[in-house]
Scaffold this active site. Structure first.
Site, mmCIF file in Angstrom:
data_model
loop_
_atom_site.group_PDB
_atom_site.id
_atom_site.type_symbol
_atom_site.label_atom_id
_atom_site.label_comp_id
_atom_site.label_asym_id
_atom_site.label_seq_id
_atom_site.Cartn_x
_atom_site.Cartn_y
_atom_site.Cartn_z
ATOM 1 N N ARG A 1 7.548 4.565 -6.004
ATOM 2 C CA ARG A 1 7.830 4.641 -4.564
ATOM 3 C C ARG A 1 7.267 3.477 -3.768
ATOM 4 O O ARG A 1 7.535 3.344 -2.582
ATOM 5 C CB ARG A 1 7.331 5.984 -4.016
ATOM 6 C CG ARG A 1 8.131 7.144 -4.639
ATOM 7 C CD ARG A 1 7.810 8.455 -3.996
ATOM 8 N NE ARG A 1 8.134 8.480 -2.571
ATOM 9 C CZ ARG A 1 7.832 9.475 -1.772
ATOM 10 N NH1 ARG A 1 7.183 10.523 -2.246
ATOM 11 N NH2 ARG A 1 8.154 9.439 -0.497
ATOM 12 N N PRO B 1 -2.896 10.549 -5.466
ATOM 13 C CA PRO B 1 -4.173 10.707 -6.177
ATOM 14 C C PRO B 1 -5.336 10.793 -5.193
ATOM 15 O O PRO B 1 -5.374 10.059 -4.213
ATOM 16 C CB PRO B 1 -4.286 9.437 -7.015
ATOM 17 C CG PRO B 1 -3.042 8.653 -6.798
ATOM 18 C CD PRO B 1 -2.282 9.244 -5.667
ATOM 19 N N GLU B 2 -6.228 11.708 -5.422
ATOM 20 C CA GLU B 2 -7.410 11.844 -4.565
ATOM 21 C C GLU B 2 -8.607 11.181 -5.246
ATOM 22 O O GLU B 2 -8.511 10.690 -6.356
ATOM 23 C CB GLU B 2 -7.668 13.324 -4.298
ATOM 24 C CG GLU B 2 -6.521 13.945 -3.493
ATOM 25 C CD GLU B 2 -7.018 14.981 -2.506
ATOM 26 O OE1 GLU B 2 -8.184 14.901 -2.073
ATOM 27 O OE2 GLU B 2 -6.228 15.880 -2.173
ATOM 28 N N HIS C 1 9.908 0.412 -12.765
ATOM 29 C CA HIS C 1 9.042 0.228 -11.599
ATOM 30 C C HIS C 1 7.677 -0.357 -11.961
ATOM 31 O O HIS C 1 6.682 -0.045 -11.333
ATOM 32 C CB HIS C 1 8.850 1.540 -10.824
ATOM 33 C CG HIS C 1 10.117 2.276 -10.580
ATOM 34 N ND1 HIS C 1 11.082 1.811 -9.715
ATOM 35 C CD2 HIS C 1 10.601 3.430 -11.085
ATOM 36 C CE1 HIS C 1 12.102 2.653 -9.699
ATOM 37 N NE2 HIS C 1 11.840 3.641 -10.531
ATOM 38 N N ARG D 1 -17.934 14.950 18.053
ATOM 39 C CA ARG D 1 -16.481 14.859 17.835
ATOM 40 C C ARG D 1 -15.793 16.180 18.144
ATOM 41 O O ARG D 1 -16.226 17.229 17.705
ATOM 42 C CB ARG D 1 -16.194 14.438 16.398
ATOM 43 C CG ARG D 1 -16.605 13.011 16.169
ATOM 44 C CD ARG D 1 -16.121 12.476 14.854
ATOM 45 N NE ARG D 1 -16.717 11.181 14.624
ATOM 46 C CZ ARG D 1 -16.160 10.036 15.002
ATOM 47 N NH1 ARG D 1 -14.987 10.037 15.593
ATOM 48 N NH2 ARG D 1 -16.782 8.900 14.781
#
Ligand SMILES: [Zn+2]
Length: 287
Positions: A130, A2-3, A111, A168
């Site tokens: 997971r 998920p973002e 789960h 950077r």
């Protein structure tokens, strides 16, 4: 995985359903991985606490908790005292984690690692096949509140944003994925943001002009806010707070559109690998 927009959507959904509720009982599973704080301690600490609010920080869901669980008085706090935040329950969904608001009768998904029974009769569940997700309890009388390492892309101002990338040498795409710079920007939104800003993913972050950086800041915010408005993208098996599959598929401009024509110019979308991640861009629109 998920973002940010998915996590924001889930946090808002959970907040709307459990804000003001009280945790009556907490049950935790026996797998060790999901628990940053030992399961038994979480179960004990969460009991009898009030849920003051739920919100997103980076890609974490932070449940702000009231109530004084000092082991002596587990009474409901007096009126007017219950909005003081004294602890946090921090949920990271990892790859496959889900935070569901349901009823105790609802079938228990495989789960399921945590169940919080609420005074309203609802139940808050954490499910994660997971087990890359993490659950943590923080007593704010002993520790600082959770704040992600990076800046928030939805609220960061122009100067602070530019400062993140100054000097950077790494590719801008890699810099965007670096969670200690910006919190919560993942692969999809990095690609989409760079496309909208017209910047090639391999450009050195420190060499972008002020104007380009400002375009990028606005593009990222735009694409993230749009996804939040639409309920998060449903690329993965994202489910909202009630377990309903995401109803919306963000129409990506470049992400996973390798070989297809650019919606802006018709040139073919290319795929390269930057920072070990699939990266999609238009070589004509992005410079
Ligand atoms: Zn193009």
């Amino acid at each position: 995985m998920p973002e940010l927009p998915e996590v924001e959507t889930i946090a808002r959904g959970v907040d709307a359903r459990v804000r003001g509720d009280r945790i009556v009982e907490a049950w935790f599973g026996t797998h060790r991985e999901p628990f940053k704080t030992p399961a038994a301690r979480q179960a004990d600490e969460l009991r009898e606490r009030q849920i003051v609010a739920v919100h997103r920080t980076g890609k974490h869901i932070v449940v702000e908790l009231g109530g004084n669980n000092d082991g002596h008085s587990r009474k409901k706090p007096a009126l007017g005292q219950d909005s003081a935040i004294t602890a946090q329950w921090i949920v990271h969904l990892g790859m496959t984690g889900r935070l569901l608001v349901t009823t105790p009768e609802a079938p228990l998904a495989k789960h399921t690692h945590a169940r919080l029974r609420l005074a309203s009769g609802r139940e808050l569940r954490f499910v994660d096949p997971r087990r890359f997700g993490r659950l943590e309890f923080r007593d704010l009388r002993k520790r600082q509140g959770f704040s992600g390492p990076g800046a928030e892309p939805l609220v960061i101002e122009q100067a602070e944003f530019a400062e993140l990338f100054r000097g950077r040498k790494l590719a801008i795409k890699a810099a965007l994925l670096n969670q200690s710079l910006l919190a919560g920007v993942g692969n999809i939104y990095a690609d989409e943001g760079l496309f909208r800003a017209g910047i090639r993913p391999r450009r050195r972050a420190g060499q972008l002009t002020r104007v380009e950086l400002e375009k990028l800041r606005r593009a990222l915010r735009e694409v993230l806010e749009r996804a939040i408005r639409l309920g998060g993208s449903s690329v993965s098996d994202y489910l909202d707070a009630e377990g309903v599959r995401g109803f919306f598929q963000l129409e990506h401009c470049v992400y996973q559109r390798t070989g297809e024509p650019c919606i802006q110019c018709g040139h073919t979308i290319k795929r390269i690998v930057v920072a070990g991640r699939s990266t999609h861009y238009c070589s004509h629109c992005q410079r």
